[in-house]
Design an enzyme around this catalytic site. Structure first.
Site, PDB file in Angstrom:
ATOM      1  N   LYS A  51       2.470   1.126 -10.666  1.00 29.21           N
ATOM      2  CA  LYS A  51       1.201   0.929 -10.268  1.00 29.21           C
ATOM      3  C   LYS A  51       0.377  -0.484 -11.405  1.00 29.21           C
ATOM      4  O   LYS A  51       0.193  -0.004 -12.283  1.00 29.21           O
ATOM      5  CB  LYS A  51       0.023   1.627  -9.549  1.00 29.21           C
ATOM      6  CG  LYS A  51      -0.706   1.199  -9.241  1.00 29.21           C
ATOM      7  CD  LYS A  51      -1.486   2.145  -8.254  1.00 29.21           C
ATOM      8  CE  LYS A  51      -2.371   1.852  -7.106  1.00 29.21           C
ATOM      9  NZ  LYS A  51      -2.981   3.326  -7.192  1.00 29.21           N
TER      10      LYS A  51
HETATM   11  C1  E4P Z   1      -4.582   3.268  -4.167  1.00 29.65           C
HETATM   12  O1  E4P Z   1      -3.044   2.869  -4.299  1.00 29.65           O
HETATM   13  C2  E4P Z   1      -5.520   3.078  -4.620  1.00 29.65           C
HETATM   14  O2  E4P Z   1      -5.799   3.179  -5.656  1.00 29.65           O
HETATM   15  C3  E4P Z   1      -6.578   3.946  -3.429  1.00 29.65           C
HETATM   16  O3  E4P Z   1      -6.007   3.646  -2.127  1.00 29.65           O
HETATM   17  C4  E4P Z   1      -7.828   3.438  -3.952  1.00 29.65           C
HETATM   18  O4  E4P Z   1      -8.530   4.240  -2.892  1.00 29.65           O
HETATM   19  P1  E4P Z   1     -10.462   4.013  -3.043  1.00 29.65           P
HETATM   20  O5  E4P Z   1     -10.877   2.830  -3.141  1.00 29.65           O
HETATM   21  O6  E4P Z   1     -10.885   5.062  -2.095  1.00 29.65           O
HETATM   22  O7  E4P Z   1     -10.504   4.448  -4.792  1.00 29.65           O
END
Ligand code: E4P
Length: 220
Positions: free
Chosen positions: A86
């Site tokens: 990621k």
């Molecule tokens: C997923 O890949 C993201 O990191 C996550 O959904 C972010 O979510 P948040 O906005 O609740 O931190």
């Protein structure tokens, strides 16, 4: 639409996997910190997640320079064949994605908030593109409208490799329903949302009625 779990909790991942609905997992530094994770245990923790979930498991890089991101990404990808690296959308992240993709490593470009970011992520070679919904809602903007625009833009073009849109930063059921109607390939959801998605008051009422009537059948 496939369901990913947005968590670093092994307990939650094991539970969702047992329901037969878990297609993948996304983690990030915040989610890992929430589990009390340490740096020394990070790779081991990702390995344990990959042992439970055989779908794509996103593990995030934290480097800011392309060489750092590539190095981290290669190390993460070596943990298990289903690790997806990621990488945040930014110039250095795009450059790192290009290199990682050329090495055959799947990348999930994260922190996507605009159509151009999503298109550039896909052009750079990202296998997954993650538009964030909830963080727009947090600042009183319509995250779903942005998601819809990114889904449409990605579906308009052939990038020469598969690209799937992951609706991320999901806060509630409505986000998931709309993401599915817009054609997002994947929704990555916190476990609390996944639990709510399977429930409906009419299902509960129907079950109560069936059980009550079955008591009558048994006593007849
Ligand atoms: C997923 O890949 C993201 O990191 C996550 O959904 C972010 O979510 P948040 O906005 O609740 O931190």
């Amino acid at each position: 639409m496939k369901f990913f779990l947005d968590t670093a909790s092994l307990r939650e991942i094991e539970e969702a996997a047992s329901w037969g609905v878990l297609a993948g997992v996304t983690t990030n530094p915040t989610l890992y910190a929430r589990e009390g994770g340490s740096l020394a245990e990070f790779h081991g923790h990702i390995k344990r997640i990959c042992d439970v979930c055989d779908g794509p498991v996103s593990a995030e890089t934290v480097g800011l320079r392309r060489d750092e991101i590539v190095r981290e990404g290669e190390d993460l990808a070596a943990i298990a064949p289903n690790v997806v690296v990621k990488v945040p959308v930014m110039p250095e992240g795009l450059a790192a994605t290009k290199t990682l993709a050329a090495k055959g490593i799947d990348v999930n470009m994260t922190l996507c908030f605009t159509v151009p970011q999503a298109l550039m992520a896909a052009r750079a070679g990202a296998r997954y593109v993650s538009p964030f919904i909830g963080r727009f809602d947090d600042i009183s903007e319509d995250g779903l409208e942005h998601l819809g625009n990114m889904v449409t833009a990605i579906s308009n073009y052939d990038f020469g490799h598969p690209v799937e849109v992951i609706a991320a930063s999901i806060r509630h059921n409505g986000h998931v329903v709309e993401a599915a109607l817009m054609g997002a390939d994947i929704a990555t959801v916190p476990f609390a949302v996944l639990e709510k998605l399977v429930k409906h008051p009419l299902t509960d009422r129907g079950l109560e009625a069936f059980l009550a009537d079955w008591e009558k059948v048994k006593n007849a």
